[in-house]
Design an enzyme around this catalytic site. Structure first.
Site, short mmCIF file in Angstrom:
data_model
loop_
_atom_site.label_atom_id
_atom_site.label_comp_id
_atom_site.label_asym_id
_atom_site.label_seq_id
_atom_site.Cartn_x
_atom_site.Cartn_y
_atom_site.Cartn_z
N LEU A 1 -17.94 -1.99 2.43
CA LEU A 1 -18.89 -0.94 2.06
C LEU A 1 -19.10 -0.94 0.54
O LEU A 1 -19.52 0.06 -0.03
CB LEU A 1 -18.41 0.43 2.55
CG LEU A 1 -18.35 0.53 4.09
CD1 LEU A 1 -17.61 1.78 4.54
CD2 LEU A 1 -19.76 0.50 4.68
N GLY A 2 -18.78 -2.04 -0.07
CA GLY A 2 -18.99 -2.16 -1.51
C GLY A 2 -17.79 -1.70 -2.32
O GLY A 2 -17.84 -1.76 -3.55
N TYR B 1 0.87 -1.18 0.00
CA TYR B 1 0.00 0.00 0.00
C TYR B 1 0.90 1.23 0.00
O TYR B 1 1.45 1.62 1.02
CB TYR B 1 -0.93 0.02 1.21
CG TYR B 1 -2.00 -1.05 1.24
CD1 TYR B 1 -2.33 -1.76 0.09
CD2 TYR B 1 -2.69 -1.33 2.39
CE1 TYR B 1 -3.32 -2.73 0.11
CE2 TYR B 1 -3.69 -2.30 2.42
CZ TYR B 1 -3.98 -3.00 1.29
OH TYR B 1 -4.97 -3.96 1.32
N1 LIG Z 1 -7.01 -8.58 0.30
C1 LIG Z 1 -7.29 -7.74 -0.69
O1 LIG Z 1 -7.09 -8.06 -1.86
C2 LIG Z 1 -7.84 -6.37 -0.37
C3 LIG Z 1 -8.37 -5.58 -1.41
C4 LIG Z 1 -8.90 -4.35 -1.09
C5 LIG Z 1 -8.90 -3.91 0.24
N2 LIG Z 1 -8.37 -4.68 1.24
C6 LIG Z 1 -8.43 -4.26 2.67
O2 LIG Z 1 -9.83 -4.11 3.01
C7 LIG Z 1 -10.04 -2.81 3.58
C8 LIG Z 1 -11.45 -2.35 3.27
O3 LIG Z 1 -11.68 -2.29 1.88
P1 LIG Z 1 -11.78 -0.92 1.07
O4 LIG Z 1 -11.15 0.16 1.88
O5 LIG Z 1 -11.28 -1.18 -0.29
O6 LIG Z 1 -13.32 -0.72 0.87
P2 LIG Z 1 -14.57 -0.28 1.77
O7 LIG Z 1 -14.20 -0.36 3.21
O8 LIG Z 1 -15.73 -1.05 1.27
O9 LIG Z 1 -14.83 1.20 1.31
C9 LIG Z 1 -13.93 2.24 1.46
C10 LIG Z 1 -14.63 3.47 0.90
O10 LIG Z 1 -15.76 3.78 1.70
C11 LIG Z 1 -15.69 5.12 2.15
N3 LIG Z 1 -16.23 5.10 3.52
C12 LIG Z 1 -15.67 4.56 4.62
N4 LIG Z 1 -16.48 4.67 5.68
C13 LIG Z 1 -17.59 5.33 5.24
C14 LIG Z 1 -18.78 5.73 5.87
N5 LIG Z 1 -19.01 5.52 7.17
N6 LIG Z 1 -19.73 6.38 5.11
C15 LIG Z 1 -19.52 6.59 3.79
N7 LIG Z 1 -18.39 6.23 3.14
C16 LIG Z 1 -17.43 5.58 3.87
C17 LIG Z 1 -14.24 5.50 2.07
O11 LIG Z 1 -14.11 6.87 1.81
P3 LIG Z 1 -13.46 7.88 2.91
O12 LIG Z 1 -12.00 7.65 2.89
O13 LIG Z 1 -13.87 9.22 2.40
O14 LIG Z 1 -14.12 7.53 4.20
C18 LIG Z 1 -13.77 4.69 0.87
O15 LIG Z 1 -14.08 5.40 -0.32
C19 LIG Z 1 -8.94 -1.96 2.92
O16 LIG Z 1 -8.74 -0.74 3.63
C20 LIG Z 1 -7.76 -2.91 2.94
O17 LIG Z 1 -7.17 -2.91 4.23
C21 LIG Z 1 -7.86 -5.91 0.95
#
Ligand SMILES: NC(=O)c1ccc[n+]([C@@H]2O[C@H](COP(=O)([O-])OP(=O)(O)OC[C@H]3O[C@@H](n4cnc5c(N)ncnc54)[C@H](OP(=O)(O)O)[C@@H]3O)[C@@H](O)[C@H]2O)c1
Length: 294
Positions: free
Chosen positions: A208-209, A58
């Site tokens: 969160l999709g 990252y």
């Molecule tokens: N193993 C893998 O291949 C893999 C792949 C992807 C991710 N990951 C891990 O999984 C974690 C979670 O996935 P993700 O970050 O991709 O997706 P997510 O948690 O589904 O969504 C993140 C998005 O949601 C927004 N958000 C967060 N909290 C919110 C809320 N309460 N209301 C409205 N919007 C909100 C964030 O924007 P803001 O920043 O503006 O809040 C960001 O745009 C990552 O951080 C990473 O550690 C692993």
């Protein structure tokens, strides 16, 4: 509903923090506002986050450096979970790094950049379902060797399908499955159930999709989520997280955010109790959506 669960034998709050959103655009380079990123990490610890999901790739390095600079020396109960199997090129491209020597280098880089002697859990981030040229036995064998050397406590799997998990279970203890899953992406339903039956923590990414799929906007536009959110005085994102917690006792969440306000909302979602009527309505959300890529 219990607010704690286990990662292997480690007690852990069911809502943690995914640190990927702390890097710059495209998870490449530094954040626009490093002070704001540090404030998110500090606040996470203040409000009880004891599980941070990260990776050396990252940034690369950026997110682990922020975590170390902000939080080291770490609270005793903080579980740092990372992943290996990918690397970045100079343009931000993501490339497989699955040879045993590359997996070892990935673990060593995480140990160095996080400044820890042992990683609580390392997810093997597989590529193309794991049927790449490099045998699963060799990849997991190297992680098991690193475990015996005391550099890793627990092993997890990421981006995997059930047959591969079954093969892996014949080779090592699997403490976590980390795949894409959310109320609007149910492709992994069967594996969620499988994880529950085998007492493996299921830790969805994109809970969160996913930002890449406009997840938060799609949640906000859903009328069922909006109705249940209004009833609970919550946001659609919070209801989406509460639904995941209700979906399986083996579910641990790592919502990703770069915002203190969202972080606080996400943690507060753990207190929302959905009743049977809510769950019946929410179970129908997203099931007719077109498949989403992780
Ligand atoms: N193993 C893998 O291949 C893999 C792949 C992807 C991710 N990951 C891990 O999984 C974690 C979670 O996935 P993700 O970050 O991709 O997706 P997510 O948690 O589904 O969504 C993140 C998005 O949601 C927004 N958000 C967060 N909290 C919110 C809320 N309460 N209301 C409205 N919007 C909100 C964030 O924007 P803001 O920043 O503006 O809040 C960001 O745009 C990552 O951080 C990473 O550690 C692993």
């Amino acid at each position: 509903m219990s607010t704690t669960m286990f990662l292997g034998d480690k007690p852990v709050n069911r809502i943690g923090f995914g640190a990927m959103q702390l890097a710059g655009p495209g998870v490449f380079g530094p954040p626009r506002d490093p002070a704001a990123a540090r404030a998110v990490l500090r606040r996470a610890i203040e409000i009880g986050v004891d599980h941070i999901d990260t990776s050396q790739y990252y940034g690369p390095d950026v997110v682990n450096d922020l975590i170390r600079e902000t939080l080291h020396p770490y609270p005793e109960n903080l579980k740092l979970v990372t992943k290996v199997g990918w690397r970045r090129d100079d343009a931000g491209g993501v490339l497989p790094a699955q040879w045993p020597s590359e997996l070892r280098a990935g673990v060593e880089e995480n140990l160095r950049s996080l400044r820890v002697e042992r990683l609580d859990l390392v997810n093997l981030r597989l590529v193309g379902g794991g049927d790449a040229a490099i045998a699963l036995d060799d990849q997991l064998g190297e992680l098991q060797t690193l475990r015996r050397e005391g550099k890793i406590d627990l092993i997890g799997l990421s981006n995997v399908e059930q047959p591969l998990v079954e093969r892996a279970l014949g080779l090592v203890d699997v403490a976590e499955i980390q795949n894409g899953y959310s109320i609007i992406d149910r492709r992994d339903d069967a594996l969620v159930d499988f994880a529950g039956e085998h007492r493996i923590a299921y830790v969805p990414f994109g809970p969160l999709g996913s930002a890449y799929r406009r997840g938060p906007a799609r949640l906000a536009a859903d009328t069922t989520l909006a109705r249940v959110a209004t009833k609970h005085g919550a946001t659609p994102a919070q209801i989406a997280l509460a639904w995941l917690l209700a979906r399986s006792d083996s579910m641990l969440l790592i919502p990703g955010t770069s915002s203190v306000a969202h972080l606080e909302e996400n943690m507060a979602a753990g207190a929302i109790v959905l009743d049977d009527t809510d769950l019946a309505a929410l179970d129908a959300v997203g099931v007719s959506s077109p498949p989403q890529q992780a």
